[in-house]
Design a protein around this motif. Structure first.
Motif, short mmCIF file in Angstrom:
data_model
loop_
_atom_site.label_atom_id
_atom_site.label_comp_id
_atom_site.label_asym_id
_atom_site.label_seq_id
_atom_site.Cartn_x
_atom_site.Cartn_y
_atom_site.Cartn_z
N GLU A 135 50.46 14.11 55.59
CA GLU A 135 50.08 15.38 56.21
C GLU A 135 48.56 15.57 56.13
O GLU A 135 48.01 15.76 55.03
N PRO A 136 47.85 15.52 57.26
CA PRO A 136 46.38 15.64 57.23
C PRO A 136 45.89 16.91 56.55
O PRO A 136 44.87 16.88 55.86
N ALA A 137 46.60 18.03 56.74
CA ALA A 137 46.14 19.29 56.15
C ALA A 137 46.15 19.21 54.63
O ALA A 137 45.25 19.75 53.96
N ILE A 138 47.16 18.55 54.07
CA ILE A 138 47.24 18.43 52.61
C ILE A 138 46.14 17.50 52.10
O ILE A 138 45.50 17.77 51.08
N ARG A 139 45.90 16.41 52.83
CA ARG A 139 44.83 15.50 52.41
C ARG A 139 43.48 16.22 52.40
O ARG A 139 42.70 16.09 51.46
N THR A 140 43.23 17.00 53.45
CA THR A 140 41.96 17.72 53.52
C THR A 140 41.85 18.76 52.42
O THR A 140 40.80 18.89 51.77
N MET A 141 42.91 19.51 52.20
CA MET A 141 42.90 20.54 51.16
C MET A 141 42.62 19.93 49.78
O MET A 141 41.80 20.44 49.00
N LEU A 142 43.30 18.82 49.48
CA LEU A 142 43.12 18.18 48.17
C LEU A 142 41.72 17.57 48.05
O LEU A 142 41.06 17.71 47.02
N ASP A 183 49.08 25.06 44.32
CA ASP A 183 47.71 25.58 44.34
C ASP A 183 46.78 24.40 44.06
O ASP A 183 46.96 23.72 43.05
N PRO A 184 45.80 24.11 44.91
CA PRO A 184 44.90 22.98 44.65
C PRO A 184 44.24 23.05 43.28
O PRO A 184 43.97 22.02 42.66
N ALA A 185 43.99 24.27 42.79
CA ALA A 185 43.38 24.41 41.46
C ALA A 185 44.29 23.85 40.38
O ALA A 185 43.82 23.32 39.36
#
Length: 233
Positions: free
Chosen positions: A12-19, A106-108
């Motif tokens: 999932e590109p959105a998850i890769r970018t977020m992380l 949560d990325p944090a």
């Protein structure tokens, strides 16, 4: 010193970018991949400190990849998955993953878990990366056990951190609570079962009699005790 390198494998590109954004803001280096094939190709030239792996990959079985990474790469392996069942978490940890984070997250929290794992992986100030005990040599620089003939057996990062905990505190009782504190992860059924599996595998690799182990003793209702004589090199 270079910042730790975290690889992200998720389709999932959105998850890769977020992380990637969260980890780079926290001072980590990152590499992202949407397919296992490109991820594994990159491992020929890159040595990640931490691998974040989604289980639902389009081109390979995520659990098989986790097991191979844990045994062959020596990196910290953290599963990130939408599979929330206890058995999925147990299976992932049994196959060698160091942690299991459920989507959505949560990325944090991911950043905090990675930092905790990296802290637990650092050897104590008094110890090196090699320890001798009862005819065995443990190499934590490459996560391998060597017997007195020179034959080496690979151990996963997760198995290695359990062994390091024992070797740091020989002939002292180590409770489940202490294991959870030092190795990270929430106290849970999946954590307890994963610890049981890792200790069982360590005993097998140390050629222990499962009915009467000499080195790693279970103190029922209390924890474990390592009875070897340890010399850190």
């Amino acid at each position: 010193m270079k910042a730790p390198l975290v690889t992200i494998l998720d389709d999932e590109p959105a998850i890769r970018t977020m992380l990637s954004d969260a980890l780079e803001d926290a001072g980590f280096r990152t590499l992202s991949f949407g397919r296992a094939r490109s991820f594994e190709a990159a491992l020929a030239t890159q040595t990640p400190d931490v691998c974040l792996v989604d289980l639902s990959l389009p081109d390979t079985d995520g659990l098989t990849l986790v097991h191979r990474l844990a045994l062959e790469r020596g990196a910290i392996v953290i599963i990130i998955s939408g599979r929330a069942q206890v058995q999925d978490r147990v299976t992932g940890l049994e196959l060698g993953a160091d942690d299991y984070i459920i989507k959505p997250f949560d990325p944090a929290e991911v950043v905090a878990r990675i930092r905790a794992r990296l802290r637990s992986s650092n050897p104590p100030a008094h110890a090196g990366q090699t320890a001798r005990f009862n005819g065995w040599t443990a190499h934590f620089d490459r996560y391998a056990l060597q017997d007195d003939t020179g034959t080496e057996t690979p151990i996963s990062h997760a198995e290695g951190e359990v062994l390091r905990l024992f070797l740091d505190s020989p002939k002292r009782l180590i409770s489940r609570a202490q294991m959870q504190e030092h190795l990270g992860g929430a106290a849970s059924e999946s954590f307890d079962r994963a610890m049981d599996v890792r200790i069982s595998r360590l005993r097998t690799k140390l050629r222990e009699d499962p009915k009467n182990p000499r080195l790693i003793k279970t103190i029922y209702g209390a924890g474990y005790i390592f009875l070897g004589d340890v010399e850190w090199i």
